[in-house]
Design an enzyme around this catalytic site. Sequence first.
Site, mmCIF file in Angstrom:
data_model
loop_
_atom_site.group_PDB
_atom_site.id
_atom_site.type_symbol
_atom_site.label_atom_id
_atom_site.label_comp_id
_atom_site.label_asym_id
_atom_site.label_seq_id
_atom_site.Cartn_x
_atom_site.Cartn_y
_atom_site.Cartn_z
ATOM 1 N N TRP A 163 -42.312 1.194 45.163
ATOM 2 C CA TRP A 163 -43.048 2.347 44.642
ATOM 3 C C TRP A 163 -44.119 2.875 45.579
ATOM 4 O O TRP A 163 -44.778 3.856 45.286
ATOM 5 C CB TRP A 163 -43.737 1.989 43.310
ATOM 6 C CG TRP A 163 -44.441 0.650 43.312
ATOM 7 C CD1 TRP A 163 -43.966 -0.505 42.754
ATOM 8 C CD2 TRP A 163 -45.693 0.313 43.923
ATOM 9 N NE1 TRP A 163 -44.852 -1.542 42.990
ATOM 10 C CE2 TRP A 163 -45.926 -1.066 43.705
ATOM 11 C CE3 TRP A 163 -46.659 1.033 44.640
ATOM 12 C CZ2 TRP A 163 -47.060 -1.730 44.164
ATOM 13 C CZ3 TRP A 163 -47.792 0.371 45.105
ATOM 14 C CH2 TRP A 163 -47.977 -0.987 44.855
ATOM 15 N N ASN A 164 -44.343 2.223 46.742
ATOM 16 C CA ASN A 164 -45.506 2.644 47.544
ATOM 17 C C ASN A 164 -45.243 3.896 48.369
ATOM 18 O O ASN A 164 -46.160 4.696 48.558
ATOM 19 C CB ASN A 164 -46.029 1.491 48.415
ATOM 20 C CG ASN A 164 -45.017 0.960 49.391
ATOM 21 O OD1 ASN A 164 -43.810 1.033 49.151
ATOM 22 N ND2 ASN A 164 -45.484 0.425 50.483
ATOM 23 N N LYS A 187 -31.244 2.314 43.330
ATOM 24 C CA LYS A 187 -32.132 1.935 42.230
ATOM 25 C C LYS A 187 -33.580 2.152 42.670
ATOM 26 O O LYS A 187 -34.146 1.356 43.425
ATOM 27 C CB LYS A 187 -31.949 0.481 41.808
ATOM 28 C CG LYS A 187 -32.550 0.266 40.437
ATOM 29 C CD LYS A 187 -33.050 -1.125 40.169
ATOM 30 C CE LYS A 187 -34.411 -1.420 40.647
ATOM 31 N NZ LYS A 187 -35.525 -0.682 40.011
ATOM 32 N N GLY A 240 -39.019 -4.210 49.507
ATOM 33 C CA GLY A 240 -39.880 -4.660 48.417
ATOM 34 C C GLY A 240 -40.566 -5.949 48.824
ATOM 35 O O GLY A 240 -40.714 -6.245 50.020
ATOM 36 N N THR A 242 -41.422 -9.913 49.465
ATOM 37 C CA THR A 242 -40.673 -11.009 50.076
ATOM 38 C C THR A 242 -40.053 -11.902 49.005
ATOM 39 O O THR A 242 -38.903 -12.339 49.136
ATOM 40 C CB THR A 242 -41.601 -11.809 51.024
ATOM 41 O OG1 THR A 242 -42.046 -10.901 52.046
ATOM 42 C CG2 THR A 242 -40.899 -12.976 51.673
ATOM 43 N N GLU A 262 -36.390 -5.287 53.967
ATOM 44 C CA GLU A 262 -37.691 -4.854 54.486
ATOM 45 C C GLU A 262 -38.745 -5.359 53.505
ATOM 46 O O GLU A 262 -38.824 -4.867 52.365
ATOM 47 C CB GLU A 262 -37.744 -3.316 54.584
ATOM 48 C CG GLU A 262 -36.993 -2.761 55.771
ATOM 49 C CD GLU A 262 -37.463 -3.338 57.086
ATOM 50 O OE1 GLU A 262 -38.632 -3.729 57.192
ATOM 51 O OE2 GLU A 262 -36.639 -3.422 58.011
ATOM 52 N N LEU A 263 -39.566 -6.316 53.954
ATOM 53 C CA LEU A 263 -40.388 -7.053 52.983
ATOM 54 C C LEU A 263 -41.875 -6.909 53.282
ATOM 55 O O LEU A 263 -42.318 -5.913 53.814
ATOM 56 C CB LEU A 263 -39.930 -8.513 52.988
ATOM 57 C CG LEU A 263 -38.407 -8.685 52.820
ATOM 58 C CD1 LEU A 263 -37.986 -10.132 52.999
ATOM 59 C CD2 LEU A 263 -37.938 -8.165 51.462
ATOM 60 N N GLN A 294 -51.768 0.293 50.137
ATOM 61 C CA GLN A 294 -50.476 -0.177 49.609
ATOM 62 C C GLN A 294 -49.393 0.098 50.649
ATOM 63 O O GLN A 294 -48.512 0.953 50.456
ATOM 64 C CB GLN A 294 -50.175 0.517 48.286
ATOM 65 C CG GLN A 294 -51.225 0.228 47.223
ATOM 66 C CD GLN A 294 -51.169 1.231 46.079
ATOM 67 O OE1 GLN A 294 -50.878 0.876 44.960
ATOM 68 N NE2 GLN A 294 -51.435 2.484 46.343
ATOM 69 N N CYS A 296 -46.789 -1.927 53.465
ATOM 70 C CA CYS A 296 -46.300 -3.182 54.039
ATOM 71 C C CYS A 296 -46.904 -3.370 55.413
ATOM 72 O O CYS A 296 -47.112 -4.485 55.868
ATOM 73 C CB CYS A 296 -44.782 -3.161 54.116
ATOM 74 S SG CYS A 296 -44.160 -1.682 54.929
ATOM 75 N N GLU A 393 -50.440 -11.294 51.313
ATOM 76 C CA GLU A 393 -50.420 -9.831 51.239
ATOM 77 C C GLU A 393 -51.156 -9.381 49.979
ATOM 78 O O GLU A 393 -50.801 -9.802 48.875
ATOM 79 C CB GLU A 393 -48.971 -9.338 51.206
ATOM 80 C CG GLU A 393 -48.881 -7.833 51.194
ATOM 81 C CD GLU A 393 -47.442 -7.335 51.156
ATOM 82 O OE1 GLU A 393 -46.673 -7.779 50.269
ATOM 83 O OE2 GLU A 393 -47.086 -6.485 51.990
HETATM 84 P P1 NAD Z 1 -40.833 -5.536 44.264
HETATM 85 O O1 NAD Z 1 -40.178 -6.543 45.129
HETATM 86 O O2 NAD Z 1 -41.492 -5.985 43.031
HETATM 87 O O3 NAD Z 1 -39.783 -4.423 43.798
HETATM 88 C C1 NAD Z 1 -39.008 -3.683 44.732
HETATM 89 C C2 NAD Z 1 -37.745 -3.177 44.042
HETATM 90 O O4 NAD Z 1 -36.941 -4.311 43.688
HETATM 91 C C3 NAD Z 1 -38.004 -2.421 42.742
HETATM 92 O O5 NAD Z 1 -37.083 -1.347 42.654
HETATM 93 C C4 NAD Z 1 -37.716 -3.474 41.671
HETATM 94 O O6 NAD Z 1 -37.305 -2.924 40.441
HETATM 95 C C5 NAD Z 1 -36.564 -4.218 42.320
HETATM 96 N N1 NAD Z 1 -36.355 -5.594 41.813
HETATM 97 C C6 NAD Z 1 -37.247 -6.414 41.188
HETATM 98 N N2 NAD Z 1 -36.649 -7.594 40.896
HETATM 99 C C7 NAD Z 1 -35.385 -7.518 41.351
HETATM 100 C C8 NAD Z 1 -34.279 -8.428 41.376
HETATM 101 N N3 NAD Z 1 -34.350 -9.661 40.864
HETATM 102 N N4 NAD Z 1 -33.121 -8.017 41.962
HETATM 103 C C9 NAD Z 1 -33.020 -6.795 42.515
HETATM 104 N N5 NAD Z 1 -34.017 -5.889 42.512
HETATM 105 C C10 NAD Z 1 -35.189 -6.253 41.949
HETATM 106 O O7 NAD Z 1 -41.831 -4.738 45.237
HETATM 107 P P2 NAD Z 1 -42.849 -3.582 44.844
HETATM 108 O O8 NAD Z 1 -43.995 -4.184 44.110
HETATM 109 O O9 NAD Z 1 -42.095 -2.453 44.242
HETATM 110 O O10 NAD Z 1 -43.312 -3.107 46.312
HETATM 111 C C11 NAD Z 1 -44.318 -3.731 47.039
HETATM 112 C C12 NAD Z 1 -43.706 -4.631 48.112
HETATM 113 O O11 NAD Z 1 -42.821 -3.887 48.949
HETATM 114 C C13 NAD Z 1 -44.759 -5.192 49.050
HETATM 115 O O12 NAD Z 1 -44.537 -6.564 49.248
HETATM 116 C C14 NAD Z 1 -44.529 -4.422 50.349
HETATM 117 O O13 NAD Z 1 -44.949 -5.092 51.508
HETATM 118 C C15 NAD Z 1 -43.067 -4.190 50.317
HETATM 119 N N6 NAD Z 1 -42.674 -3.065 51.174
HETATM 120 C C16 NAD Z 1 -42.097 -3.333 52.369
HETATM 121 C C17 NAD Z 1 -41.768 -2.295 53.231
HETATM 122 C C18 NAD Z 1 -41.153 -2.557 54.582
HETATM 123 O O14 NAD Z 1 -40.662 -1.602 55.180
HETATM 124 N N7 NAD Z 1 -41.161 -3.782 55.083
HETATM 125 C C19 NAD Z 1 -42.009 -0.975 52.839
HETATM 126 C C20 NAD Z 1 -42.594 -0.731 51.605
HETATM 127 C C21 NAD Z 1 -42.920 -1.801 50.766
#
Ligand code: NAD
Length: 492
Positions: A163-164, A187, A240, A242, A262-263, A294, A296, A393
Amino acid sequence: MNARDPRPLAAPLRTQLYIDGVWCRSESGARLAVVDPSTEKTIVEVEAGGAADAECAVQAAARAFGDWKNSSGAERAAYLRAIARGVRARGDHLAALQSLNNGKPLPEAHIDVADVAATFDYYAELAEQLDRTGEVEVAIPSVEHCAVIRREAVGVVVLIVPWNFPMVTTAWKLAPAIAAGCTVVLKPSEVTPLPELELTAIVAESGLPRGILNVVTGTGAEVGAVLAQHPLVAKVSFTGSTAVGKQVMKNAADTLKGVSLELGGKSSIIVFADADLDLAVDLVASGGFFNAGQMCSATSRVLVERPIAQALVERLAERATRTVVGDPFAPGVQMGPLANRAQYERVRRYIEQGKADGARLVAGGDAPRSAGYFVRPTLFVDIPAESALWREEIFGPVLCVRSFDTEQEAVDAANDSDYGLVGSIVTGDAERGKRVADRLAAGVVWINAPQLIFPQTSWGGFKQSSLGRELGPFGLAAFQEIKQVLTTISCA
Ligand code: NAD
């Protein structure tokens, strides 16, 4: 419906799933509230997809793949360019939806929109090139045989995004997936579906044939996990946390599907004593406070050479205190709220933990309003290297400063992390900049530069920050299989 700002609501909001070229309700009829983080009020409800919807979407993508994989690169490029044009034409509306749903100030939302359009244009170019480079003859030590290497679309791909940076993290996956000839189930995050659904409408209006993009809004547990396990899905590209990335990889393991991740990150900015102090303040503040921290790629660890540590901290504290926090639509606002309640509570917990661990709070730390998920830009110094504040983080506007005496000490401290996404260096010595960049265990390094990311380059990190790379030709390769064809007849 919230009427705080009429601009994003001037056009009807998209709230439905998009499957096989049709906007539709979820099978179960369940709905998800979408919350305005500035007011904590519900903006609208969207369809909450479930396993049955995920199944329909995968089936639609699988049906569409047969024809789409044989389309020419030029044909796919035409759709990608049409999407880029659509994004630019509706840029004001998309930016307003970003600000409304995510809380980022409107000027930041416009940067996102420009990035999305540039990404679709860039992958249009790469799709066109595929008509020349998608199949190449390779020199082999045999006069009787001829070998070619082909790049083919991997198949049905699932894209799961956070969502960021809604729309941006999507574009970095969707544009190369379309360019490669894959069909997609997307999704979006349950927190920020509104800009994602508007982007979906633009893709639909580009005329892209049905089934190539399918979008299922819903939770990670009910949609994401089902998609990551589905046997017809060839690859999952996930951005999302890690922790969830590891779960996705486990779920993908049973069918050995490809995974790109990408975590998270815990990156450093290293400021040497010979740095231009004004530049250093700008780069440290933007690396920690842009998008309310917010990111990564947030450089939330500030490593400063001891002789200028006090001066830098004073200037940063002043910058943090002067930062205008408020309604993302109000002119002059530099930081909006955090994007959702869970994140707000998490960041506030870290701030309290930091104080309890003995770190010294020199700016911010409080929540300036009774409603909305606002947290002031926050600065800690004297942080124990083993504290959670320094190692984990936070994903909020919280900077932590430590001093160093030698270049080696700075590099060691920056690399002392489970993550390795990015690093920033601020120095007046170009040679030192390059030397330190060579030694940082990070996928992206900026020297005396802000966090600019061009679609032509690369995105991703070392260690537990990433698996694979996005953007550039690497982003396209992530959606391609390599096939060798060896024949006894001439290649021509
Ligand atoms: P999150 O991991 O909670 O959710 C990310 C996505 O995964 C959402 O769409 C969520 O609904 C889905 N999801 C949740 N549980 C799942 C499962 N068991 N199986 C499949 N999908 C599932 O992350 P967030 O809170 O939405 O975002 C913040 C995180 O994203 C931070 O850790 C940030 O560092 C990371 N991020 C990384 C990058 C990058 O390029 N490395 C870019 C943006 C954000």
